[in-house]
Write a protein that holds these residues in place. Structure first.
Motif, PDB file in Angstrom:
ATOM      1  N   GLU A 100       0.824  -1.210   0.000  1.00  0.00           N
ATOM      2  CA  GLU A 100       0.000   0.000   0.000  1.00  0.00           C
ATOM      3  C   GLU A 100       0.860   1.263   0.000  1.00  0.00           C
ATOM      4  O   GLU A 100       0.533   2.250  -0.651  1.00  0.00           O
ATOM      5  N   ILE A 101       1.960   1.233   0.718  1.00  0.00           N
ATOM      6  CA  ILE A 101       2.841   2.404   0.771  1.00  0.00           C
ATOM      7  C   ILE A 101       3.478   2.644  -0.598  1.00  0.00           C
ATOM      8  O   ILE A 101       3.595   3.787  -1.052  1.00  0.00           O
ATOM      9  N   LYS A 102       3.884   1.564  -1.258  1.00  0.00           N
ATOM     10  CA  LYS A 102       4.507   1.718  -2.574  1.00  0.00           C
ATOM     11  C   LYS A 102       3.511   2.250  -3.602  1.00  0.00           C
ATOM     12  O   LYS A 102       3.878   2.990  -4.518  1.00  0.00           O
ATOM     13  N   LEU A 103       2.248   1.895  -3.436  1.00  0.00           N
ATOM     14  CA  LEU A 103       1.200   2.329  -4.372  1.00  0.00           C
ATOM     15  C   LEU A 103       0.718   3.746  -4.089  1.00  0.00           C
ATOM     16  O   LEU A 103       0.030   4.336  -4.928  1.00  0.00           O
ATOM     17  N   ASN A 104       1.070   4.287  -2.919  1.00  0.00           N
ATOM     18  CA  ASN A 104       0.589   5.619  -2.526  1.00  0.00           C
ATOM     19  C   ASN A 104       1.768   6.510  -2.151  1.00  0.00           C
ATOM     20  O   ASN A 104       2.176   6.542  -0.976  1.00  0.00           O
ATOM     21  N   PRO A 105       2.316   7.243  -3.116  1.00  0.00           N
ATOM     22  CA  PRO A 105       3.503   8.080  -2.877  1.00  0.00           C
ATOM     23  C   PRO A 105       3.327   9.092  -1.753  1.00  0.00           C
ATOM     24  O   PRO A 105       4.293   9.415  -1.049  1.00  0.00           O
ATOM     25  N   GLU A 106       2.083   9.609  -1.575  1.00  0.00           N
ATOM     26  CA  GLU A 106       1.891  10.617  -0.537  1.00  0.00           C
ATOM     27  C   GLU A 106       2.111  10.017   0.854  1.00  0.00           C
ATOM     28  O   GLU A 106       2.614  10.690   1.753  1.00  0.00           O
ATOM     29  N   ILE A 107       1.773   8.730   1.022  1.00  0.00           N
ATOM     30  CA  ILE A 107       1.991   8.082   2.315  1.00  0.00           C
ATOM     31  C   ILE A 107       3.488   7.902   2.566  1.00  0.00           C
ATOM     32  O   ILE A 107       3.976   8.127   3.675  1.00  0.00           O
ATOM     33  N   SER A 108       4.224   7.504   1.536  1.00  0.00           N
ATOM     34  CA  SER A 108       5.668   7.335   1.702  1.00  0.00           C
ATOM     35  C   SER A 108       6.331   8.667   2.037  1.00  0.00           C
ATOM     36  O   SER A 108       7.313   8.712   2.786  1.00  0.00           O
ATOM     37  N   MET A 109       5.786   9.775   1.510  1.00  0.00           N
ATOM     38  CA  MET A 109       6.322  11.099   1.813  1.00  0.00           C
ATOM     39  C   MET A 109       6.187  11.399   3.306  1.00  0.00           C
ATOM     40  O   MET A 109       7.089  11.953   3.935  1.00  0.00           O
ATOM     41  N   PHE A 110       5.063  11.006   3.911  1.00  0.00           N
ATOM     42  CA  PHE A 110       4.851  11.236   5.335  1.00  0.00           C
ATOM     43  C   PHE A 110       5.858  10.451   6.166  1.00  0.00           C
ATOM     44  O   PHE A 110       6.403  10.960   7.144  1.00  0.00           O
ATOM     45  N   PHE A 111       6.082   9.191   5.796  1.00  0.00           N
ATOM     46  CA  PHE A 111       7.029   8.357   6.545  1.00  0.00           C
ATOM     47  C   PHE A 111       8.442   8.914   6.445  1.00  0.00           C
ATOM     48  O   PHE A 111       9.250   8.724   7.352  1.00  0.00           O
ATOM     49  N   ASP A 112       8.744   9.585   5.355  1.00  0.00           N
ATOM     50  CA  ASP A 112      10.087  10.107   5.111  1.00  0.00           C
ATOM     51  C   ASP A 112      10.268  11.506   5.690  1.00  0.00           C
ATOM     52  O   ASP A 112      11.308  12.118   5.510  1.00  0.00           O
ATOM     53  N   HIS A 113       9.233  12.005   6.376  1.00  0.00           N
ATOM     54  CA  HIS A 113       9.251  13.356   6.936  1.00  0.00           C
ATOM     55  C   HIS A 113       9.533  13.270   8.435  1.00  0.00           C
ATOM     56  O   HIS A 113       8.668  12.870   9.207  1.00  0.00           O
ATOM     57  N   PRO A 114      10.765  13.609   8.884  1.00  0.00           N
ATOM     58  CA  PRO A 114      11.151  13.431  10.295  1.00  0.00           C
ATOM     59  C   PRO A 114      10.183  14.077  11.285  1.00  0.00           C
ATOM     60  O   PRO A 114       9.932  13.537  12.358  1.00  0.00           O
ATOM     61  N   GLU A 115       9.640  15.227  10.916  1.00  0.00           N
ATOM     62  CA  GLU A 115       8.759  15.961  11.823  1.00  0.00           C
ATOM     63  C   GLU A 115       7.456  15.218  12.098  1.00  0.00           C
ATOM     64  O   GLU A 115       6.815  15.427  13.123  1.00  0.00           O
ATOM     65  N   LEU A 116       7.069  14.320  11.178  1.00  0.00           N
ATOM     66  CA  LEU A 116       5.785  13.625  11.303  1.00  0.00           C
ATOM     67  C   LEU A 116       5.907  12.250  11.953  1.00  0.00           C
ATOM     68  O   LEU A 116       4.900  11.590  12.211  1.00  0.00           O
ATOM     69  N   ALA A 117       7.140  11.826  12.225  1.00  0.00           N
ATOM     70  CA  ALA A 117       7.387  10.469  12.722  1.00  0.00           C
ATOM     71  C   ALA A 117       6.620  10.162  14.009  1.00  0.00           C
ATOM     72  O   ALA A 117       6.029   9.088  14.159  1.00  0.00           O
ATOM     73  N   GLN A 118       6.609  11.110  14.952  1.00  0.00           N
ATOM     74  CA  GLN A 118       5.957  10.865  16.237  1.00  0.00           C
ATOM     75  C   GLN A 118       4.447  10.720  16.075  1.00  0.00           C
ATOM     76  O   GLN A 118       3.819   9.872  16.725  1.00  0.00           O
ATOM     77  N   ILE A 119       3.852  11.525  15.195  1.00  0.00           N
ATOM     78  CA  ILE A 119       2.411  11.455  14.962  1.00  0.00           C
ATOM     79  C   ILE A 119       2.048  10.114  14.337  1.00  0.00           C
ATOM     80  O   ILE A 119       1.076   9.460  14.750  1.00  0.00           O
ATOM     81  N   ILE A 120       2.830   9.694  13.350  1.00  0.00           N
ATOM     82  CA  ILE A 120       2.584   8.414  12.679  1.00  0.00           C
ATOM     83  C   ILE A 120       2.774   7.255  13.649  1.00  0.00           C
ATOM     84  O   ILE A 120       1.980   6.307  13.669  1.00  0.00           O
ATOM     85  N   GLN A 121       3.825   7.329  14.452  1.00  0.00           N
ATOM     86  CA  GLN A 121       4.108   6.272  15.418  1.00  0.00           C
ATOM     87  C   GLN A 121       2.938   6.082  16.378  1.00  0.00           C
ATOM     88  O   GLN A 121       2.521   4.961  16.674  1.00  0.00           O
ATOM     89  N   LYS A 122       2.391   7.192  16.877  1.00  0.00           N
ATOM     90  CA  LYS A 122       1.266   7.122  17.814  1.00  0.00           C
ATOM     91  C   LYS A 122       0.051   6.498  17.142  1.00  0.00           C
ATOM     92  O   LYS A 122      -0.671   5.689  17.755  1.00  0.00           O
ATOM     93  N   ARG A 123      -0.194   6.836  15.879  1.00  0.00           N
ATOM     94  CA  ARG A 123      -1.353   6.269  15.180  1.00  0.00           C
ATOM     95  C   ARG A 123      -1.188   4.766  14.995  1.00  0.00           C
ATOM     96  O   ARG A 123      -2.156   4.006  15.132  1.00  0.00           O
TER      97      ARG A 123
END
Length: 202
Positions: A100-123
């Motif tokens: 799913e991540i490979k098929l959705n570039p916008e999601i991979s962009m979020f994972f590659d964004h250091p500032e968003l790591a904590q928010i993603i981790q909590k989710r």
């Protein structure tokens, strides 16, 4: 996909939410998430600022809405998966994550964004807690609740860290190989070993 009885959205709601999601993506290309305001998102989406709050409580909730379809897919695979990886007709939920991540570039962009790591981790922790409460605890009743919480944190951190490293490496490894790796590190077989050690503890 509908997860846990979530209601279907009408066309106008979907249109507005899509515009807001796209607006956030455009702004993330220009500035850090912490500097983005609700007003800027609303302006990008061409809607009034109060309308934003009819759909999302915060920009964090808007950000995480990009993951809901992915998590719905994962939940479905977790619910159906029996734990047998040697049957090629059935691949583990971990492979679905990378697909799913490979098929959705916008999601991979979020994972590659250091500032968003904590928010993603909590989710992801919240998601794995739901998986534990609705699926894992029923299939593995011997898992003590306290140990289950450690496993949830471990599983979430492992999944997010592997995804981030995979993206940094240009997604060079196949989604199948990455799914196998995550499955071997934190899949049912490992959970069974944990239960063997801690079963009976409160």
């Amino acid at each position: 996909m509908i997860l846990l009885g979530k209601p279907r959205m009408n066309r106008q709601v979907r249109k507005t939410r899509t515009a807001l999601k796209k607006g956030l993506l455009e702004l993330l290309k220009e500035k850090n998430f912490s500097r983005i305001t609700i007003s800027e998102i609303a302006e990008k989406a061409d809607i009034a600022r109060p309308t934003f709050y009819s759909h999302f409580e915060s920009k964090e909730e808007l950000l995480l809405s990009h993951f809901e379809e992915l998590l719905d897919e994962l939940f479905i695979h977790f619910d159906k998966y029996t734990g047998e990886y040697n049957d090629k007709k059935e691949f583990p939920p971990s492979e679905t994550l990378f697909n799913e991540i490979k098929l959705n570039p916008e999601i991979s962009m979020f994972f590659d964004h250091p500032e968003l790591a904590q928010i993603i981790q909590k989710r992801f922790e919240d998601f794995h807690r739901t998986i534990n409460n609705q699926i894992v605890s029923k299939r593995f009743p011997g898992l003590p609740p306290v140990i289950a919480e450690y496993y949830i944190v471990f599983m979430s951190n492992t999944a997010v860290s592997l995804v981030q490293t995979w993206i940094k490496n240009g997604m060079a490894q196949s989604t199948e190989d990455m799914g196998k790796l995550l499955h071997m590190l934190a899949g049912p077989e490992q959970l069974k070993k944990v239960i063997e050690v801690f079963e009976g503890q409160s």
